[in-house]
Write an enzyme that holds these catalytic residues in place. Sequence first.
Site, PDB file in Angstrom:
ATOM      1  N   SER A 179       0.712  -1.186  -0.003  1.00  0.00           N
ATOM      2  CA  SER A 179       0.178   0.022  -0.019  1.00  0.00           C
ATOM      3  C   SER A 179       0.852   1.180  -0.183  1.00  0.00           C
ATOM      4  O   SER A 179       1.734   1.508   0.806  1.00  0.00           O
ATOM      5  CB  SER A 179      -0.979   0.049   1.155  1.00  0.00           C
ATOM      6  OG  SER A 179      -1.563   1.308   1.395  1.00  0.00           O
ATOM      7  N   LYS A 180       0.550   2.266  -0.735  1.00  0.00           N
ATOM      8  CA  LYS A 180       1.047   3.448  -0.787  1.00  0.00           C
ATOM      9  C   LYS A 180       0.397   4.040   0.512  1.00  0.00           C
ATOM     10  O   LYS A 180      -0.858   4.410   0.458  1.00  0.00           O
ATOM     11  CB  LYS A 180       0.711   4.331  -1.960  1.00  0.00           C
ATOM     12  CG  LYS A 180       1.375   5.777  -1.856  1.00  0.00           C
ATOM     13  CD  LYS A 180       1.199   6.296  -3.523  1.00  0.00           C
ATOM     14  CE  LYS A 180       1.424   7.864  -3.405  1.00  0.00           C
ATOM     15  NZ  LYS A 180       0.773   8.690  -2.558  1.00  0.00           N
ATOM     16  N   TYR A 181       1.210   4.697   1.474  1.00  0.00           N
ATOM     17  CA  TYR A 181       0.453   4.567   2.921  1.00  0.00           C
ATOM     18  C   TYR A 181       1.163   5.806   3.253  1.00  0.00           C
ATOM     19  O   TYR A 181       2.137   6.120   3.416  1.00  0.00           O
ATOM     20  CB  TYR A 181       0.938   3.304   3.651  1.00  0.00           C
ATOM     21  CG  TYR A 181       0.524   3.469   5.155  1.00  0.00           C
ATOM     22  CD1 TYR A 181      -0.661   2.728   5.522  1.00  0.00           C
ATOM     23  CD2 TYR A 181       1.270   3.638   6.256  1.00  0.00           C
ATOM     24  CE1 TYR A 181      -1.057   2.571   6.806  1.00  0.00           C
ATOM     25  CE2 TYR A 181       1.159   3.349   7.563  1.00  0.00           C
ATOM     26  CZ  TYR A 181      -0.471   3.143   7.915  1.00  0.00           C
ATOM     27  OH  TYR A 181      -0.980   2.936   9.181  1.00  0.00           O
TER      28      TYR A 181
END
Length: 329
Positions: A179-181
């Site tokens: 995930s781009k988090y």
Amino acid sequence: MNKSKPLLTVDDIVGAWAIMPTPAKPGSESWDADHTVDLDETIRSVNGLIEGGVDGILALGTLGECATLTWEEKYEFMATLVDAAAGRVPVFVGTTALNTRETIRETRAAAELGADGTMLGLPMWCASSVDTAVQFYRDVAAACPEMAICIYANHEAFKFDFPTSFWAQVASIPQVVTSKYNNIGSLLQDIAATRGQIRFLPIDAAYYGAARMDPDFCTAFWTNSAVCGPAAVTRFRDVIAEAKRSGDWSEAKIMAVEIGHALSTLFPNGSFKDFSMYNISLEKERMNAAGWMVAGPTRPPYHIVPESYLEGARESGRRAAALHAKYSS
């Protein structure tokens, strides 16, 4: 032709993952512009990123103008990007759309082109409940079993908080590997809830803190600075890895401060919310000012931005370019 590959796993998500814009030709800020993608600059930038040492490429998110490209432009860019990477690093392309059926159509097309995965946000019309968000990712995964999924967890863009209860449920979807988090404050509880099945990618400036919190599991980050010149962020990756081995975090801390300083003027009034109103133009202005690549103009309707905000983005680009020069030597 189907260029399907083995499905990536969480163990394949390591190192510095560069976020790319979709380079635009001059005049692309006009509503009547067509075929706006600069494919030559796409190829040059992909080669430069890979030769500069990045470990993966993410494209067609917010600053990649997923929402402002025609389908024909998006398809041509995806094909060019995948062909230029030529399997040297994993490539995830954004297939976010306004509904599940269109998302699946685009994701299947990306899989046919040979993309390794999709950086996928929620449909952006209505705010989702947790049940709606989880079912969306389940449906896309069921329809596209050959594509890894990077959940694009931007709460401002998608009007969703991505709570721990959401992560606990999507961790059971095999394709969801990363995930781009952004929510570093909840990182440890989200890692625990997903049982290590999802590699959370903090932004480069937050990677030092994430790696200190969980050195064994936090092994990757996303970076919008790589396209301002990749030398600093790939060096930062290696410095963090060495700090984990040696226990000496002093150089890593210095670099984290440097990277954060370069990013700081990108955010108008120091506000992520204000930044999110104009983030496409601000990111591209930063990249153009850095001079490593030609991101080009922003496509409408997101090309109108206060000049003071643009100057902050340019200063951020100049600082990022200086870091690239420093760590290139």
